[in-house]
Design a protein around this motif. Structure first.
Motif, PDB file in Angstrom:
ATOM      1  N   VAL A  29       0.835  -1.199   0.000  1.00 31.80           N
ATOM      2  CA  VAL A  29       0.000   0.000   0.000  1.00 31.80           C
ATOM      3  C   VAL A  29       0.870   1.249   0.000  1.00 31.80           C
ATOM      4  O   VAL A  29       2.027   1.214   0.419  1.00 31.80           O
ATOM      5  N   ASN A  30       0.270   2.365  -0.465  1.00 27.38           N
ATOM      6  CA  ASN A  30       0.979   3.647  -0.459  1.00 27.38           C
ATOM      7  C   ASN A  30       0.802   4.367   0.872  1.00 27.38           C
ATOM      8  O   ASN A  30       1.710   5.030   1.360  1.00 27.38           O
ATOM      9  N   ASN A  31      -0.419   4.312   1.390  1.00 25.41           N
ATOM     10  CA  ASN A  31      -0.751   5.017   2.626  1.00 25.41           C
ATOM     11  C   ASN A  31      -1.576   4.120   3.525  1.00 25.41           C
ATOM     12  O   ASN A  31      -2.264   3.210   3.047  1.00 25.41           O
ATOM     13  N   GLN A  33      -4.141   4.852   7.105  1.00 21.37           N
ATOM     14  CA  GLN A  33      -4.624   5.758   8.139  1.00 21.37           C
ATOM     15  C   GLN A  33      -5.556   5.007   9.078  1.00 21.37           C
ATOM     16  O   GLN A  33      -6.239   4.061   8.664  1.00 21.37           O
ATOM     17  N   PRO A  50       1.864   5.193   7.123  1.00 19.89           N
ATOM     18  CA  PRO A  50       2.194   4.177   6.122  1.00 19.89           C
ATOM     19  C   PRO A  50       3.302   3.232   6.579  1.00 19.89           C
ATOM     20  O   PRO A  50       3.427   2.121   6.066  1.00 19.89           O
ATOM     21  N   SER A  51       4.110   3.676   7.549  1.00 22.25           N
ATOM     22  CA  SER A  51       5.134   2.816   8.125  1.00 22.25           C
ATOM     23  C   SER A  51       5.595   3.426   9.436  1.00 22.25           C
ATOM     24  O   SER A  51       5.345   4.609   9.711  1.00 22.25           O
ATOM     25  N   TRP A  90      -4.457   3.020   1.030  1.00 22.39           N
ATOM     26  CA  TRP A  90      -4.440   3.580  -0.314  1.00 22.39           C
ATOM     27  C   TRP A  90      -3.497   2.735  -1.158  1.00 22.39           C
ATOM     28  O   TRP A  90      -2.348   2.493  -0.756  1.00 22.39           O
ATOM     29  N   SER A  92      -2.404   1.579  -5.457  1.00 22.88           N
ATOM     30  CA  SER A  92      -2.574   1.937  -6.862  1.00 22.88           C
ATOM     31  C   SER A  92      -1.721   1.052  -7.739  1.00 22.88           C
ATOM     32  O   SER A  92      -0.577   0.738  -7.412  1.00 22.88           O
ATOM     33  N   GLN A  96      -5.809   4.887  -8.658  1.00 22.99           N
ATOM     34  CA  GLN A  96      -5.925   4.873  -7.212  1.00 22.99           C
ATOM     35  C   GLN A  96      -7.165   4.138  -6.733  1.00 22.99           C
ATOM     36  O   GLN A  96      -8.242   4.283  -7.311  1.00 22.99           O
ATOM     37  N   LYS A  97      -6.989   3.372  -5.667  1.00 21.50           N
ATOM     38  CA  LYS A  97      -8.139   2.818  -4.959  1.00 21.50           C
ATOM     39  C   LYS A  97      -7.885   2.957  -3.464  1.00 21.50           C
ATOM     40  O   LYS A  97      -6.750   2.991  -3.014  1.00 21.50           O
ATOM     41  N   VAL A  98      -8.971   3.030  -2.735  1.00 22.27           N
ATOM     42  CA  VAL A  98      -8.912   3.139  -1.286  1.00 22.27           C
ATOM     43  C   VAL A  98      -9.803   2.043  -0.712  1.00 22.27           C
ATOM     44  O   VAL A  98     -10.944   1.886  -1.169  1.00 22.27           O
ATOM     45  N   PHE A 100     -11.271   0.462   2.918  1.00 23.29           N
ATOM     46  CA  PHE A 100     -11.417   0.513   4.367  1.00 23.29           C
ATOM     47  C   PHE A 100     -11.485  -0.903   4.927  1.00 23.29           C
ATOM     48  O   PHE A 100     -11.982  -1.827   4.276  1.00 23.29           O
TER      49      PHE A 100
ATOM     50  N   PRO B  43     -16.885   2.513   4.972  1.00 23.11           N
ATOM     51  CA  PRO B  43     -17.002   3.304   3.738  1.00 23.11           C
ATOM     52  C   PRO B  43     -16.465   2.541   2.526  1.00 23.11           C
ATOM     53  O   PRO B  43     -15.468   1.825   2.626  1.00 23.11           O
ATOM     54  N   PHE B  45     -15.111   3.126  -1.406  1.00 19.61           N
ATOM     55  CA  PHE B  45     -14.531   4.131  -2.286  1.00 19.61           C
ATOM     56  C   PHE B  45     -15.308   4.224  -3.592  1.00 19.61           C
ATOM     57  O   PHE B  45     -15.582   3.201  -4.237  1.00 19.61           O
ATOM     58  N   GLN B  48     -11.854   9.174  -6.998  1.00 24.28           N
ATOM     59  CA  GLN B  48     -10.890  10.182  -6.588  1.00 24.28           C
ATOM     60  C   GLN B  48     -10.609  11.100  -7.760  1.00 24.28           C
ATOM     61  O   GLN B  48     -10.433  10.632  -8.897  1.00 24.28           O
ATOM     62  N   ARG B  55      -8.812  10.122 -11.110  1.00 23.28           N
ATOM     63  CA  ARG B  55      -7.569   9.372 -10.899  1.00 23.28           C
ATOM     64  C   ARG B  55      -7.832   8.034 -10.192  1.00 23.28           C
ATOM     65  O   ARG B  55      -6.906   7.262  -9.984  1.00 23.28           O
ATOM     66  N   GLY B  56      -9.075   7.791  -9.823  1.00 25.07           N
ATOM     67  CA  GLY B  56      -9.388   6.525  -9.174  1.00 25.07           C
ATOM     68  C   GLY B  56     -10.871   6.276  -9.199  1.00 25.07           C
ATOM     69  O   GLY B  56     -11.670   7.225  -9.179  1.00 25.07           O
ATOM     70  N   VAL B  98      -2.561  10.637  -6.589  1.00 27.88           N
ATOM     71  CA  VAL B  98      -2.278   9.206  -6.667  1.00 27.88           C
ATOM     72  C   VAL B  98      -0.822   8.910  -6.356  1.00 27.88           C
ATOM     73  O   VAL B  98       0.082   9.549  -6.880  1.00 27.88           O
TER      74      VAL B  98
END
Lengths: 110, 115
Positions: A29-31, A33, A50-51, A90, A92, A96-98, A100, B43, B45, B48, B55-56, B98
């Motif tokens: 993952v990039n991020n 939270q 993220p780390s 986060w 990609s 991008q995808k997120v 939860f 939630p 997604f 974005q 971008r997403g 992104v």
């Protein structure tokens, strides 16, 4: 797609107790939270992590990205800590995808 | 500084109607994302946007669309509303887009009820 699992799904604590919430994710993952969602639906930022390890008062968090997990520690819990805790990642592959996590519902009783 | 603001806070619509939800990001933030939260779930997604470009995208039907304006505010549009679209719609803003390591901040949400 990426899977994000949180444990435990439900937790009841006596006020003053400590707890550890876990977030496992299935890919890099990039991020990452951590959020606390209050009864009105507002997502309150706890940690952007993220780390590494961070601490904020009674709360601390650790993310081990290479092993694909993150931990949220709550010490000396208070009734105001009650609510749902989410981790979100986060990721990609160019787009991008997120995602939860499944959430941990915490109830702190006096 | 103001946080992420969403409008309206509550909305009731009839099946088949169209709805537009609005989001203003934190000043200086160029990325906005949208999420749907059904009662009892986390939630999900939806989109974005960064610098006015998509971008997403999550796994939502084409009835859902969005856009971002030059001032970085955003609209989420949902056509042909279904009962299952009843949910809390959340908007988040972040400074970058992104792949960047950037923190996201959420608004208070719009609670949509479809009857």
């Amino acid at each position: 797609g990426i899977q994000v699992e949180q444990s435990p799904p439900d937790l009841i604590l006596q006020e003053g107790a400590n707890s550890t919430l876990r977030c496992n994710f299935s890919d890099s993952v990039n991020n990452l939270q951590w959020f606390h969602q209050n009864p009105w639906g507002q997502l309150i930022n706890l940690f952007y992590i993220p780390s590494g390890t961070k601490q904020n008062g009674r709360l601390s968090a650790t993310t081990v990205a290479t092993e694909r997990y993150s931990l949220l520690y709550i010490s000396s819990s208070q009734t105001t800590d009650s609510g749902v805790y989410f981790c979100a990642v986060w990721h990609s592959g160019g787009y991008q995808k997120v995602t939860f996590g499944t959430g941990t519902k915490l109830q702190v009783i006096p | 500084d103001a946080g992420v603001t969403q409008s309206p806070t509550h909305l009731i619509k009839t099946r088949g109607q169209h709805v537009t939800l609005r989001c203003s990001p934190i000043s200086g933030h160029k990325s906005v994302s949208w999420y749907q939260q059904v009662l009892g779930q986390g939630p999900q997604f939806i989109f974005q946007y960064y610098e006015k470009e998509e971008r997403g995208r999550g796994n939502f039907p084409d009835r859902f669309s969005a856009r971002q304006f030059p001032n970085y505010s955003s609209e989420l549009n949902v056509n042909a509303l279904l009962l299952g679209d009843s949910a809390l719609y959340l908007c988040a803003s972040s400074r970058q887009g992104v792949g960047a390591r950037t923190e996201a901040f959420f608004g208070q949400g719009t609670r949509l009820t479809v009857v």
